[in-house]
Scaffold this motif. Structure first.
Motif, PDB file in Angstrom:
ATOM      1  N   HIS A 296       1.088  -0.804   0.083  1.00 62.38           N
ATOM      2  CA  HIS A 296       0.196  -0.400  -0.167  1.00 62.38           C
ATOM      3  C   HIS A 296       1.078   1.204  -0.219  1.00 62.38           C
ATOM      4  O   HIS A 296       0.600   2.439  -0.224  1.00 62.38           O
ATOM      5  CB  HIS A 296      -0.483   0.318   0.927  1.00 62.38           C
ATOM      6  CG  HIS A 296      -0.530  -0.181   2.528  1.00 62.38           C
ATOM      7  ND1 HIS A 296      -0.334  -1.349   3.321  1.00 62.38           N
ATOM      8  CD2 HIS A 296       0.246   1.059   3.403  1.00 62.38           C
ATOM      9  CE1 HIS A 296       0.414  -1.010   4.139  1.00 62.38           C
ATOM     10  NE2 HIS A 296       0.663   0.130   4.451  1.00 62.38           N
TER      11      HIS A 296
ATOM     12  N   ASN B 135      -1.922  12.951  -6.158  1.00 62.73           N
ATOM     13  CA  ASN B 135      -2.104  12.153  -4.821  1.00 62.73           C
ATOM     14  C   ASN B 135      -1.583  13.066  -3.227  1.00 62.73           C
ATOM     15  O   ASN B 135      -0.582  12.889  -3.753  1.00 62.73           O
ATOM     16  CB  ASN B 135      -2.347  10.880  -4.836  1.00 62.73           C
ATOM     17  CG  ASN B 135      -3.469  10.412  -5.842  1.00 62.73           C
ATOM     18  OD1 ASN B 135      -4.700  11.397  -6.178  1.00 62.73           O
ATOM     19  ND2 ASN B 135      -2.951  10.184  -6.661  1.00 62.73           N
TER      20      ASN B 135
ATOM     21  N   GLU C 137       3.571   6.920   2.014  1.00 59.96           N
ATOM     22  CA  GLU C 137       2.494   6.049   2.155  1.00 59.96           C
ATOM     23  C   GLU C 137       1.088   7.344   1.810  1.00 59.96           C
ATOM     24  O   GLU C 137       1.750   7.925   2.166  1.00 59.96           O
ATOM     25  CB  GLU C 137       2.253   5.859   3.389  1.00 59.96           C
ATOM     26  CG  GLU C 137       1.892   5.901   4.048  1.00 59.96           C
ATOM     27  CD  GLU C 137       1.928   5.508   5.974  1.00 59.96           C
ATOM     28  OE1 GLU C 137       0.297   5.689   6.080  1.00 59.96           O
ATOM     29  OE2 GLU C 137       2.247   4.428   6.413  1.00 59.96           O
ATOM     30  N   PRO C 138      -0.093   6.477   1.276  1.00 58.05           N
ATOM     31  CA  PRO C 138      -1.089   7.349   1.035  1.00 58.05           C
ATOM     32  C   PRO C 138      -1.825   7.942   2.363  1.00 58.05           C
ATOM     33  O   PRO C 138      -1.701   7.794   3.357  1.00 58.05           O
ATOM     34  CB  PRO C 138      -2.114   6.673   0.519  1.00 58.05           C
ATOM     35  CG  PRO C 138      -1.990   4.969   0.652  1.00 58.05           C
ATOM     36  CD  PRO C 138      -0.239   5.293   1.024  1.00 58.05           C
ATOM     37  N   VAL C 139      -2.115   9.754   2.107  1.00 58.40           N
ATOM     38  CA  VAL C 139      -2.969  10.357   3.439  1.00 58.40           C
ATOM     39  C   VAL C 139      -4.499   9.986   2.421  1.00 58.40           C
ATOM     40  O   VAL C 139      -4.888  10.059   1.873  1.00 58.40           O
ATOM     41  CB  VAL C 139      -2.748  11.416   3.134  1.00 58.40           C
ATOM     42  CG1 VAL C 139      -3.173  12.686   4.076  1.00 58.40           C
ATOM     43  CG2 VAL C 139      -0.935  11.839   3.423  1.00 58.40           C
ATOM     44  N   THR C 140      -5.032   9.922   4.255  1.00 57.18           N
ATOM     45  CA  THR C 140      -6.347   9.118   3.828  1.00 57.18           C
ATOM     46  C   THR C 140      -7.178   9.694   4.580  1.00 57.18           C
ATOM     47  O   THR C 140      -8.976  10.061   4.752  1.00 57.18           O
ATOM     48  CB  THR C 140      -7.169   7.460   4.118  1.00 57.18           C
ATOM     49  OG1 THR C 140      -5.933   7.224   4.691  1.00 57.18           O
ATOM     50  CG2 THR C 140      -6.190   7.017   2.896  1.00 57.18           C
ATOM     51  N   LEU C 141      -6.581  10.748   5.448  1.00 58.58           N
ATOM     52  CA  LEU C 141      -7.456  10.702   6.817  1.00 58.58           C
ATOM     53  C   LEU C 141      -7.591  12.541   6.574  1.00 58.58           C
ATOM     54  O   LEU C 141      -6.349  13.727   6.313  1.00 58.58           O
ATOM     55  CB  LEU C 141      -6.643  10.457   8.191  1.00 58.58           C
ATOM     56  CG  LEU C 141      -7.892  10.943   9.613  1.00 58.58           C
ATOM     57  CD1 LEU C 141      -8.793   9.863   9.280  1.00 58.58           C
ATOM     58  CD2 LEU C 141      -6.902  10.547  10.787  1.00 58.58           C
ATOM     59  N   GLN C 142      -8.595  13.107   6.425  1.00 61.86           N
ATOM     60  CA  GLN C 142      -8.780  14.675   5.808  1.00 61.86           C
ATOM     61  C   GLN C 142      -8.442  15.373   7.180  1.00 61.86           C
ATOM     62  O   GLN C 142      -8.894  16.122   6.805  1.00 61.86           O
ATOM     63  CB  GLN C 142     -10.030  14.615   5.115  1.00 61.86           C
ATOM     64  CG  GLN C 142     -10.314  13.526   3.749  1.00 61.86           C
ATOM     65  CD  GLN C 142      -8.934  13.821   3.290  1.00 61.86           C
ATOM     66  OE1 GLN C 142      -8.624  15.095   2.495  1.00 61.86           O
ATOM     67  NE2 GLN C 142      -8.487  12.842   2.170  1.00 61.86           N
TER      68      GLN C 142
ATOM     69  N   LYS D  11      -8.653  -3.234   5.844  1.00 64.45           N
ATOM     70  CA  LYS D  11      -8.850  -1.473   5.995  1.00 64.45           C
ATOM     71  C   LYS D  11      -7.293  -0.874   6.879  1.00 64.45           C
ATOM     72  O   LYS D  11      -6.442  -0.730   7.649  1.00 64.45           O
ATOM     73  CB  LYS D  11      -9.768  -1.640   6.808  1.00 64.45           C
ATOM     74  CG  LYS D  11      -9.459  -0.284   7.712  1.00 64.45           C
ATOM     75  CD  LYS D  11     -11.184   0.102   7.938  1.00 64.45           C
ATOM     76  CE  LYS D  11     -11.372   1.489   8.462  1.00 64.45           C
ATOM     77  NZ  LYS D  11     -12.203   1.195   9.260  1.00 64.45           N
TER      78      LYS D  11
ATOM     79  N   ASP E 202      -4.698   5.633   8.241  1.00 63.58           N
ATOM     80  CA  ASP E 202      -4.219   6.399   8.268  1.00 63.58           C
ATOM     81  C   ASP E 202      -2.700   6.847   9.066  1.00 63.58           C
ATOM     82  O   ASP E 202      -3.074   6.172  10.270  1.00 63.58           O
ATOM     83  CB  ASP E 202      -4.615   8.189   7.774  1.00 63.58           C
ATOM     84  CG  ASP E 202      -4.166   9.001   7.475  1.00 63.58           C
ATOM     85  OD1 ASP E 202      -3.854   9.605   6.414  1.00 63.58           O
ATOM     86  OD2 ASP E 202      -3.423  10.153   8.809  1.00 63.58           O
TER      87      ASP E 202
END
Ligand code: ADP
Length: 737
Positions: free
Chosen positions: A25, A103, A121-126, A285, A288
């Motif tokens: 991920h 992104n 790693e991706p940021v998913t929490l806004q 799942k 973040d």
């Protein structure tokens, strides 16, 4: 890549810190600390960056910079690294927000030997989670008890990461674990209270848990990404990395439980791994980075709260043990008998440890409190302990493995802690702890079969784990705490001091008694001796007066009484002199010819009591070793009594005979006289003590006291059997040889 077969035994050997791959991920780039050139790269880097990213290997960092956009275009990764190096930490720099192909990503930097790990790693929490963490922390700390603290921590973590199941898993003795708190979706089966064997979390995994406080497995079904490098024989250490791929064994374990994502947070107390917050999700799942950091913070707050509470609880236990010791010391001071002092009060010897039962073996008697094995089992155990351990203290939490008879009673005593009070006499105190397994609740359905094995691999599941754990803890009790051992040593010291004190008191009393006896002997001897001269004058002059013809009838009667009284007094004085003499003189051992001695005594006694109608039979008369004069006194008194107290019988009959039994010669003197009331058994041998039924018969109450003294001086024994109006038999036993 090496394929590991799923087998619990190889878990401890798997080098999980250098797996050679990461979870896919995110992606990873490692740079040399000195040259800043790229040394390692995850294969999936190209999936995130442009395809040519693969060519970055062995290049300088500048090639990377233009693939990654930053808020400040002037700023590059090299500057970021230099900043961290100057600050000696990347804590304030990580996570550094960047943008890749439009992104948002986080860049997280950590050290690994000669390299820096750059993980993206991706940021998913806004939203900003800072404030919710603050709220979580304060509501968590409201719980007063450890249990409340644990369950509110589980709840707060659940709120933060929203996984299906959050468990707090505590490592117990021997490294095995127990689920001590749980927050879960309603439809899930509870795991609360389940125990797991130590092998479920291998040793090296635990070491990693101490170094890196959180671990995320975002998707157990996702393909890992290989790390490529030109440094063939130098695998990259991913201890500090967040993307580290996990062991296939662990993945299989999770799959068997139906878990798709797993996240865990280490709980450290006093530098040791206390436990884990283990989170499971039944679909994949990703969490973040900031939510993971938030959970880590909750874990740290929980750790320090636990540490504090644990210290408080430990201090409380120590205080309780110390208080118990001082209460018991008071009881020992006040009460006459040791066993009574430590067992009959509200605070008793069981409170010295956390055991379920205790046995005290003292003065050849057994006393128990609480849950203990049977009396025979305890006696057997005590003999084994006496021969097994030379130490003043002995303890084990696996008794059935060491002493097989204990298998029968392991439900009450799989663990023992014993302390010796007197080794020679086998006097000791033993505390018992039950087998753990008998105390454990199995939260699920114990009848439910274990999960079927998949692909022929050993099936791992909570149920299976419980079975394995049950085997591991079979025959085992909870361990004895250092505080319990200290507490037992403390109480042992107190008890031994008390025993010595009481023995000392008895010794002193004995010495005083001895002195008093000696004084009394001297006193009686002197008095008796000095009384004899005036008494002889009284007797002589009374006899002279009786011969005087001028004295009338009335005068004569009075003189007769004077003479009678003087004779009685003379006899009493003689008896007391005899008694005093026994006390004063030493035993002169010789072989005593009993046949001649007893024939002499027979004639003497029968004449003295004018007992013409009495039949006195002498049977076997084995010789004795002892002081002839003293032995003569013993038999004169005993035969005298037998004749005297049977004279009013129909046909008075006295028998005297000796038998050799073991190391003793036992003489019996048997009569068919008035007998002795057994209620006064012990009093008969006391000085001047006479029974109610002999009021009419003359006597002084000195004879049996002399007998007892002589027998004791010869290290022998004296006792009797008697029935009122039927007769008595007195026995004297002397050592044979
Ligand atoms: P005494 O001079 O009274 O005989 P002893 O010391 O010899 O004193 O005995 C103590 C008491 O024990 C006696 O007074 C009597 O009551 C009881 N006693 C001793 N021997 C006998 C016996 N053979 N039969 C019954 N009573 C006995």
């Amino acid at each position: 890549m090496t394929k590991f077969s799923v087998d619990l035994t190889n878990c401890d050997r798997e080098p999980i810190h250098i797996p050679g791959k990461i979870q896919s991920h995110g992606f990873l780039i490692a740079v040399d600390k000195n040259t800043f050139s790229i040394t390692y790269l995850s294969e999936n880097t190209g999936d995130f960056l442009k395809e040519q990213a693969k060519n970055l290997l062995n290049q300088s960092l500048s090639g990377l910079n233009h693939l990654i956009q930053q808020h400040n275009p002037e700023f590059n990764i090299e500057d970021l690294l230099k900043l961290g190096i100057i600050r000696k930490s990347f804590d304030a720099i990580s996570p550094h927000p960047v943008e890749i192909n439009g992104n948002p990503f986080y860049l997280i930097i950590s050290p690994s030997d000669d390299n820096w790990l750059l993980e993206f790693e991706p940021v998913t929490l806004q939203y900003d989670i800072q404030s919710s963490i603050g709220r979580s922390a304060s509501s968590m700390l409201q719980g007063k008890s450890v249990a409340a603290l644990l369950s509110s921590a589980a709840l707060e973590v659940k709120k933060l990461i929203n996984y299906d199941r959050i468990m707090i898993y505590k490592f117990l003795d021997d490294g095995h674990g127990e689920v001590v708190a749980e927050e879960k979706e309603d439809n899930l089966e509870p795991f609360f209270g389940l125990h797991y064997p130590a092998s479920d979390i291998p040793k090296q995994a635990r070491e990693l848990y101490k170094l890196n406080l959180t671990r995320l497995i975002a998707n157990v079904n996702a393909q890992d990404s290989q790390i490529i490098t030109f440094k063939e024989d130098q695998p990259l250490d991913l201890t500090n990395g967040g993307l580290r791929a996990v062991s296939p064994i662990h993945i299989q374990y999770l799959k068997n439980m139906g878990v798709h994502s797993s996240f865990s947070i280490s709980l450290i107390s006093h530098g040791e791994l206390w436990g884990l917050i283990a989170c499971h999700n039944y679909s994949s799942k990703f969490i973040d980075y900031k939510a993971r950091e938030g959970s880590k913070l909750i874990g740290q707050i929980l750790s320090s709260a636990l540490e504090y509470r644990q210290d408080e609880e430990d201090a409380e236990v120590i205080k309780q043990f110390k208080d118990t010791a001082s209460v018991l010391a008071e009881h020992l001071d006040r009460d006459k008998y040791l066993v009574e002092a430590i067992t009959t009060h509200k605070t008793n010897i069981l409170d010295v440890t956390k055991a379920g039962g205790v046995a005290i073996i003292f003065e050849n008697e057994l006393k128990t409190i609480g849950n203990v094995p049977s009396a025979e089992e305890i006696w057997e155990l005590s003999h084994w302990l006496k021969n097994t351990s030379d130490e003043s203290i002995y303890y084990t939490h696996r008794l059935p493995e060491i002493h097989s008879p204990a298998k029968k009673y392991k439900s009450t005593a799989a663990g023992i802690l014993s302390c010796t009070l007197n080794k020679e006499l086998g006097e000791m105190i033993i505390w018992f702890k039950p087998e753990i397994i008998s105390n454990v609740n199995w939260a699920g359905n114990p009848e439910k079969p274990a999960a079927p094995s998949e692909n022929g691999l050993l099936s791992l599941s909570p149920r299976k784990s419980f079975e394995i754990w049950s085997q591991v803890v079979n025959n085992t009790s909870e361990k004895w705490l250092a505080e319990e051992i200290a507490s037992v040593l403390r109480i042992r010291e107190i008890i031994i001091t008390d025993i010595n004190k009481k023995a000392n008191e008895i010794r002193q009393l004995n010495e005083k008694l001895q002195a008093a006896y000696e004084e009394l002997d001297t006193f009686s001897y002197t008095i008796s001796h000095d009384l004899r001269t005036p008494l002889t004058s009284i007797k002589t002059y009374a006899e002279l007066l009786l011969k005087n013809k001028s004295i009338d009838e009335g005068g004569r009667k009075m003189l007769d009484r004077i003479l009678n009284g003087a004779n009685k007094m003379n006899f009493l004085i003689k008896e007391i002199l005899n008694l005093a003499r026994v006390g004063r003189s030493d035993v002169v051992f010789e072989t005593v010819d009993m046949d001649s001695l007893l024939n002499e005594i027979k004639n003497e006694v029968l004449t003295a009591f004018k007992a013409d109608s009495s039949e006195l039979i002498l049977g076997q008369l084995p010789n004795l070793k002892g002081d002839r004069t003293m032995i003569a006194q013993v038999f004169t008194n005993l035969i005298g009594n037998a004749v005297k107290y049977s004279m009013m019988a129909d046909k008075p009959k006295i028998e005297v005979y000796g038998t050799v039994e073991g190391g003793e010669i036992i003489y019996a003197i048997k009569d068919n006289g008035i007998g002795i009331d057994n209620r006064y058994y012990d009093r008969v041998f006391e000085l001047f003590k006479r029974m109610d039924n002999v009021k009419e018969i003359e006597g002084t109450g000195v004879g049996l006291a002399i007998v007892k003294r002589v027998v004791e001086k010869h290290n022998g024994r004296v006792w009797f059997e008697s029935k009122l109006n039927v007769g008595s038999t007195f026995y004297v036993a002397f050592k044979n040889g």
